[in-house]
Design an enzyme around this catalytic site. Structure first.
Site, PDB file in Angstrom:
ATOM      1  CD  GLU A   1      19.403 -50.963  64.075  1.00  0.00           C
ATOM      2  OE1 GLU A   1      18.470 -50.645  64.822  1.00  0.00           O
ATOM      3  OE2 GLU A   1      19.424 -51.978  63.367  1.00  0.00           O
TER       4      GLU A   1
ATOM      5  CD  GLU B   1      20.321 -54.600  59.318  1.00  0.00           C
ATOM      6  OE1 GLU B   1      20.536 -55.087  58.172  1.00  0.00           O
ATOM      7  OE2 GLU B   1      19.772 -55.227  60.231  1.00  0.00           O
TER       8      GLU B   1
ATOM      9  N   GLY C   1      14.803 -54.350  57.379  1.00  0.00           N
ATOM     10  CA  GLY C   1      14.010 -55.154  56.462  1.00  0.00           C
ATOM     11  C   GLY C   1      14.615 -55.178  55.074  1.00  0.00           C
ATOM     12  CB  SER C   2      13.135 -56.152  51.861  1.00  0.00           C
ATOM     13  OG  SER C   2      12.069 -55.237  51.643  1.00  0.00           O
ATOM     14  CB  VAL C   3      16.899 -53.506  49.192  1.00  0.00           C
ATOM     15  CG1 VAL C   3      17.237 -52.305  48.308  1.00  0.00           C
ATOM     16  CG2 VAL C   3      18.167 -54.059  49.833  1.00  0.00           C
TER      17      VAL C   3
ATOM     18  CD  GLU D   1      18.958 -60.483  52.135  1.00  0.00           C
ATOM     19  OE1 GLU D   1      19.572 -60.476  53.217  1.00  0.00           O
ATOM     20  OE2 GLU D   1      18.163 -59.578  51.805  1.00  0.00           O
TER      21      GLU D   1
ATOM     22  CE  LYS E   1       5.004 -52.604  60.757  1.00  0.00           C
ATOM     23  NZ  LYS E   1       4.849 -54.096  60.790  1.00  0.00           N
TER      24      LYS E   1
END
Length: 516
Positions: free
Chosen positions: A490, A276, A254-256, A413, A202
């Site tokens: 990764e 990640e 993406g985001s935490v 962030e 996605k």
């Protein structure tokens, strides 16, 4: 010749014409899914889930699209399950050949993919070319590894022995972010496919195009139908995927906050998980550093992709004695960045992904000013000279001073082009302050002292550390974070552990030892 995304195509029938200039009509239709080897429209009838795809450089809407619903996800997972029965049995050397052919096809059409990435993402064309090459390199790298994924032979007493088998997991889900659309699709699909898994991917709803085209290239190069599928959608679609009982692994970038939700949705089935997530990375500039290289490193650590990079080193700690000279050189280089049409060769700084994100970044800048930070350069919205770009989402690259560790801009962030300067007096102080964060994706340092370099690198709490450089990620190098920046890795050979499961087989050479 396909007309799903383009009326005028160049060298490859899947691709948007590289001659497209600022048109929101005639070149885009609704983003489609790619399931079981064909393009299909999402069937979700929940109109509240529709989303707009916007060109960041111009602010123009490229198309409207529905999110994929549960039925779409079920269909994609079923296709991947059926393909797994075929793909997992394909000899590794043949899997490698198909992946290598895919990499060559991408390379042959790199320019067209890059142009589409620029349209969808807003980053400069030179960066987009690097992103396509990064996806190509990942697919090539894992193609090369595929035939070497073997187990162990373990001798046991009495002539018995055991051996291990490295086996694929099954259906994997990849969820990409909008800052590196094609790179994410390549980084996640390459190790999954090389190991014999299948994938449902996605892309971000902001950047839906290139993953769909990658799926078509995979299919064109011999990947079985259903081995790599694409579903378009927003968060609800992602939840349908991560909670699906037919999925064995999830890889999310993406985001935490979203990563924590995905962990919860994977818990019921105890799915394998790679995350990640965000970063608040430090860059340490010591007094013996090559200041020209340090200034260049600071630019690369803050202003790639308009600052929308999770590993960016937005907290720059500079040894007090060299602060003024470093800041001077950093500002000089930053001022040379050209903001404008990301399709032009001399543009070095493009547009942020959306109006909402532009507003968010400006909110952080204004908040920092209220807390006492000062702007050394940038810190404002900007409109390029080209009238066609008047509604694009541009912010000047920003350098801030008088920033303290407890300010919001030092702790959260920003995910935008904002670098903060802080001074330190001792190595111990710099390391302690650099580690004072719940995140730990990356870090960097500039020094000519080789002993200090390795000593400091060992103490910094982050998954990636650059010495005298920043944001350099060859495909053979693992990438991932400490603390709340994620789980797993990764790239590199380490990723094979996250896309396979290990089976141990024990072979008895003698009689069974039994007390009765």
């Amino acid at each position: 010749m396909s007309s799903h995304l383009a009326k005028n195509c160049t060298s490859y029938p899947y691709l948007l014409s590289s001659t497209r200039r600022y048109s929101s009509n005639g070149f885009w239709t609704k983003p489609l899914n790619f399931i079981a080897g064909e393009r299909v429209r999402p069937t979700n009838d929940n109109r509240s889930q529709d989303f707009s795809v916007v060109e960041p450089a111009t602010g123009k809407i490229l198309c409207e699209s529905p999110s994929s619903g549960k039925a779409d996800v079920d269909r994609a997972v079923k296709a991947a399950q059926e393909a797994f029965q075929i793909w997992s049995q394909v000899p590794a050397i043949e899997r490698a050949r198909i992946m290598q052919k895919t990499a060559r096809k991408l390379a042959d059409n790199l320019e067209d993919f890059a142009r589409l990435e620029v349209t969808n993402n807003g980053k400069p064309i030179w960066e987009a070319r690097c992103d396509i090459q990064s996806a190509i390199d990942a697919i090539d790298f894992y193609a090369g590894l595929a035939p070497s994924m073997t187990g162990q032979h373990i001798p046991c007493p009495g002539g018995s022995f055991a051996y291990t088998r490295r086996e694929p997991l099954g259906v994997c889900v990849g969820i990409g972010a909008w800052n590196y659309p094609i790179q994410m699709a390549g980084w996640k699909s390459a190790p999954a496919l090389a190991c014999g898994n299948t994938m449902v991917f996605k892309p971000s709803q902001f950047t839906p195009a290139t993953a769909l085209l990658l799926a078509e290239v995979y299919a064109d190069c011999g990947l079985p139908k259903g081995a790599f599928n694409v579903v378009q959608g927003e968060g609800e679609t992602g939840h349908f995927l991560t909670s699906h009982p037919g999925v064995k692994k999830v890889s999310f970038t993406g985001s935490v906050a979203t990563g924590k939700l995905i962990m919860k949705s994977c818990a019921d089935d105890i799915k394998s998980l790679t995350l990640e997530l965000g970063g608040k990375s430090p860059l340490l500039i010591f007094s013996d550093a090559d200041l020209d290289n340090a200034a260049k490193g600071a630019v690369m650590a803050n202003f790639l992709t308009q600052g929308e990079v999770c590993s960016n080193a937005t907290r720059i700690f500079v040894e007090r004695s060299i602060k003024d000279e470093f800041v001077k050189r950093f500002i000089e280089r930053t001022k040379k960045m050209k903001i404008g049409d990301p399709h032009l060769e001399d543009t070095t700084f493009g547009a942020l992904i959306s109006k909402a994100h532009q507003d968010k970044v400006m909110g952080y800048i204004e908040g920092a000013k209220k807390e006492g930070a000062t702007i050394l350069y940038g810190g404002e919205r900007v409109t390029p000279d080209d009238p066609a770009l008047a509604d694009g989402f541009y912010i000047l690259p920003t350098i801030m001073d008088n920033v303290t560790d407890d300010m919001v801009i030092s702790r959260e962030e920003v995910f935008g082009p904002v670098a903060t300067i802080m001074t330190f007096d001792t190595e111990e102080e710099a390391v302690t302050r650099a580690n004072n964060t719940q995140l730990g994706l990356a870090c960097g340092l500039f020094t000519k002292d080789v002993q200090r370099a390795h000593r400091v690198a060992a103490q910094l709490e982050a998954g990636n550390c650059w010495i005298n450089n920043y944001n350099n990620l060859p495909p053979g190098v693992p990438f991932g974070g400490y603390k709340q920046s994620g789980l797993g890795r990764e790239n590199g050979t380490a990723t094979i552990d996250h896309y396979t499961q290990l089976k141990t087989v024990y072979v008895e050479a003698g009689d069974v030892d039994c007390p009765v």
